[in-house]
Design a protein around this motif. Structure first.
Motif, mmCIF file in Angstrom:
data_model
loop_
_atom_site.group_PDB
_atom_site.id
_atom_site.type_symbol
_atom_site.label_atom_id
_atom_site.label_comp_id
_atom_site.label_asym_id
_atom_site.label_seq_id
_atom_site.Cartn_x
_atom_site.Cartn_y
_atom_site.Cartn_z
ATOM 1 N N VAL A 143 0.817 -1.224 0.000
ATOM 2 C CA VAL A 143 0.000 0.000 0.000
ATOM 3 C C VAL A 143 0.845 1.264 0.000
ATOM 4 C CG1 VAL A 143 -1.960 -1.107 1.137
ATOM 5 C CG2 VAL A 143 -0.284 0.100 2.538
ATOM 6 N N ASP A 144 2.156 1.141 0.229
ATOM 7 C CA ASP A 144 2.947 2.350 0.381
ATOM 8 C C ASP A 144 4.332 2.284 -0.267
ATOM 9 O OD1 ASP A 144 3.948 4.753 1.203
ATOM 10 O OD2 ASP A 144 3.415 4.548 3.314
ATOM 11 N N SER A 145 5.259 1.502 0.350
ATOM 12 C CA SER A 145 6.672 1.715 0.006
ATOM 13 C C SER A 145 7.086 1.259 -1.390
ATOM 14 C CB SER A 145 7.577 1.063 1.056
ATOM 15 O OG SER A 145 7.436 -0.334 1.042
ATOM 16 N N ALA A 191 -2.100 0.146 8.967
ATOM 17 C CA ALA A 191 -2.123 1.543 9.423
ATOM 18 C C ALA A 191 -1.829 2.501 8.262
ATOM 19 C CB ALA A 191 -1.120 1.745 10.563
ATOM 20 N N GLU A 192 -0.933 2.088 7.343
ATOM 21 C CA GLU A 192 -0.604 2.973 6.216
ATOM 22 C C GLU A 192 -1.773 3.048 5.212
ATOM 23 O OE1 GLU A 192 2.055 4.891 6.148
ATOM 24 O OE2 GLU A 192 3.758 3.845 7.053
ATOM 25 N N ALA A 193 -2.532 1.960 5.116
ATOM 26 C CA ALA A 193 -3.724 1.997 4.250
ATOM 27 C C ALA A 193 -4.753 2.947 4.861
ATOM 28 C CB ALA A 193 -4.302 0.593 4.090
ATOM 29 N N GLY A 255 0.819 11.829 10.384
ATOM 30 C CA GLY A 255 1.123 10.953 11.527
ATOM 31 C C GLY A 255 2.588 10.597 11.664
ATOM 32 N N HIS A 256 3.402 10.932 10.645
ATOM 33 C CA HIS A 256 4.784 10.437 10.629
ATOM 34 C C HIS A 256 5.751 11.245 11.483
ATOM 35 C CE1 HIS A 256 3.415 7.635 7.665
ATOM 36 N NE2 HIS A 256 4.627 7.128 7.510
ATOM 37 N N THR A 257 5.528 12.555 11.634
ATOM 38 C CA THR A 257 6.454 13.326 12.474
ATOM 39 C C THR A 257 6.367 12.821 13.917
ATOM 40 O OG1 THR A 257 6.293 15.223 11.019
ATOM 41 C CG2 THR A 257 7.070 15.655 13.251
ATOM 42 N N ARG A 272 6.484 -1.172 15.949
ATOM 43 C CA ARG A 272 6.552 -1.256 14.493
ATOM 44 C C ARG A 272 6.251 0.133 13.921
ATOM 45 N NH1 ARG A 272 9.386 -3.874 12.477
ATOM 46 N NH2 ARG A 272 8.306 -3.864 10.483
ATOM 47 N N HIS A 273 6.821 0.396 12.739
ATOM 48 C CA HIS A 273 6.614 1.704 12.116
ATOM 49 C C HIS A 273 5.111 2.035 11.986
ATOM 50 C CE1 HIS A 273 7.040 5.046 9.362
ATOM 51 N NE2 HIS A 273 6.272 4.418 8.495
ATOM 52 N N GLY A 274 4.346 1.084 11.487
ATOM 53 C CA GLY A 274 2.909 1.330 11.280
ATOM 54 C C GLY A 274 2.181 1.596 12.590
ATOM 55 N N ALA A 276 3.518 3.021 15.238
ATOM 56 C CA ALA A 276 3.888 4.384 15.630
ATOM 57 C C ALA A 276 3.120 5.410 14.790
ATOM 58 C CB ALA A 276 5.398 4.582 15.478
ATOM 59 N N VAL A 277 2.918 5.093 13.519
ATOM 60 C CA VAL A 277 2.174 6.006 12.646
ATOM 61 C C VAL A 277 0.705 6.079 13.071
ATOM 62 C CG1 VAL A 277 1.337 6.338 10.271
ATOM 63 C CG2 VAL A 277 3.751 5.815 10.688
ATOM 64 N N ALA A 278 0.146 4.946 13.513
ATOM 65 C CA ALA A 278 -1.257 4.955 13.961
ATOM 66 C C ALA A 278 -1.421 5.934 15.131
ATOM 67 C CB ALA A 278 -1.684 3.552 14.374
HETATM 68 ZN ZN LIG Z 1 5.122 5.182 6.866
#
Ligand SMILES: [Zn+2]
Ligand SMILES: NC(=O)c1ccc[n+]([C@@H]2O[C@H](COP(=O)([O-])OP(=O)(O)OC[C@H]3O[C@@H](n4cnc5c(N)ncnc54)[C@H](O)[C@@H]3O)[C@@H](O)[C@H]2O)c1
Length: 369
Positions: A143-145, A191-193, A255-257, A272-274, A276-278
């Motif tokens: 969905v993202d990278s 979370a990225e979706a 959400g990334h900062t 996990r990155h996702g 933390a983004v959530a």
């Molecule tokens: Zn991300």
């Protein structure tokens, strides 16, 4: 196994460049076709993957490449973010060079975002750029990278500090590859979706709310529908702001900062990155509410959905001050003079500059326990 291409998403770039994202089940043979096309018919491939993915899918991918008469050399890197470093990058370049014949070589990145970013950066820089095919194996990568051409490695001082823009020749997303993913990885990718839906598409967010279980259990119809929409939305952004200069692509940092700062404060391994983004998206939503952009109902709706998806809704194990000290060093945040992505409604985000530190801290305080 029946081959089933469910969706094809075109990515159109400035200067008439374009490539396709192919989404389906049982479509591994598309990798052979992609390499043949990218290599001009007489292809050699360097298959770059990690230990966990090689154990599950390496043989199947090598078999389809062999069937497509692609001469393949495999490089396996240790699984995990720590492989996105200079040592691995140098090793890859030396191995790619050793495999490179008179007819050139195509890189196949088989794995999650770590493999995609590292292999993509090697492909971007070896001989000033050689073709590469992305074969994502995590939901995050689908969905993202794997879409959009950002490639990078990390420095001890921070993530993704060395990188290049290099678009893949094709992206082959076979949902069957995602099946062995641990549930926690699947949820983190989810979370990225949800992020993409929150910033660009209210209809998609409603679809996620109604089909959460089907998506998380990778039912082909629902999962492919969500992946397709996320790819379409990201492709539209990348085609208008490929190099992240106009502010449009920056919206994808919703959400990334906050999330990156918490990852750094927690030492990257504990969250996990996702995940933390959530929580980062909830912090940004709290801030949007404090500034009168959205109502409390929207923050609650996001929180309920994230909790239902098994994602955290608050940071644990670090203090507000810890996280805030990392926010101040975030390269995008500092360069934009305390610039953050805020929400105006579900499906619409905006970049806001000059946010007072006190407001940022107050939003964090609501999401640190
Ligand atoms: Zn991300
Ligand atoms: N280039 C971009 O635009 C972009 C966007 C977002 C994230 N990223 C980068 O992506 C990376 C995170 O990606 P990720 O979450 O995919 O992490 P990852 O690649 O480390 O994969 C997560 C874990 O799952 C394992 N795994 C992968 N596929 C599997 C499968 N099918 N079955 C079982 N296990 C599997 C991996 O070995 C790894 O241990 C970060 O480095 C981030 O910076 C890049």
């Amino acid at each position: 196994m029946t081959t089933n291409i469910l969706h094809t998403v075109p990515v159109k770039l400035p200067g008439g460049r374009s490539y396709e994202i192919i989404i389906g089940t049982g479509i591994l043979n598309e990798i052979g076709r992609a390499v043949q096309d990218a290599g001009g018919g007489t292809a050699r491939a360097v298959l770059i993957t990690d230990t966990a993915v090689d154990a599950r899918h390496g043989d199947a991918v090598r078999a389809v490449l062999k069937k497509s008469r692609v001469d393949t050399h495999t490089i396996v890197i240790p699984a995990g973010e720590r492989s996105k470093n200079f040592k691995q990058y140098e090793k890859l370049l030396i191995d790619i060079n050793a495999a490179d014949g008179l007819h050139g070589v195509v890189v196949v990145a088989l794995g999650g975002g770590v493999v995609g970013d590292l292999a993509g950066f090697a492909a971007a820089t070896y001989k000033r750029g050689i073709p590469f095919v992305q074969v994502p194996t995590t939901l995050l990568a689908c969905v993202d990278s794997s879409v959009g051409g950002k490639t990078a490695i990390d420095l001890p001082a921070g993530k993704n500090l060395v990188g290049a823009f290099h678009q893949p020749a094709r992206v082959v997303m076979d949902l069957d590859l995602l099946r062995p993913l641990p549930p926690r990885e699947l949820r983190a990718g989810y979370a990225e979706a949800a992020k993409t839906a929150l910033i660009f598409d209210e209809k998609l967010f409603k679809y996620l709310e109604a089909n959460l279980d089907a998506v998380l259990s990778l039912e082909p119809g629902a999962a492919a529908q969500v992946i397709r929409r996320c790819c379409e939305l990201k492709a539209a952004v990348v085609s208008r702001d490929e190099r992240d200069v106009s502010g449009l692509r920056a919206l994808l940092n919703f959400g990334h900062t906050f999330g990156h700062a918490a990852e750094a404060a927690l030492g990257f391994r504990r969250i996990r990155h996702g995940e933390a983004v959530a929580v980062g998206m909830l912090c940004a939503a709290e801030l949007s509410r404090a500034r009168g952009l959205i109502s409390k109902d929207i923050v609650s709706r996001m929180e309920i959905h994230f909790a239902a998806a098994g994602l955290p809704t608050a940071f644990k194990g670090c203090s507000v001050d810890d996280i805030f000290s990392h926010i101040k060093y975030d390269k995008k945040f500092a360069a934009g003079k305390t610039r953050l992505v805020l929400l105006e409604k579900i499906g619409r985000a905006t970049l806001v500059s000059g946010i007072p530190e006190k407001q940022i801290k107050s939003a964090l305080e609501m999401r640190v326990v």
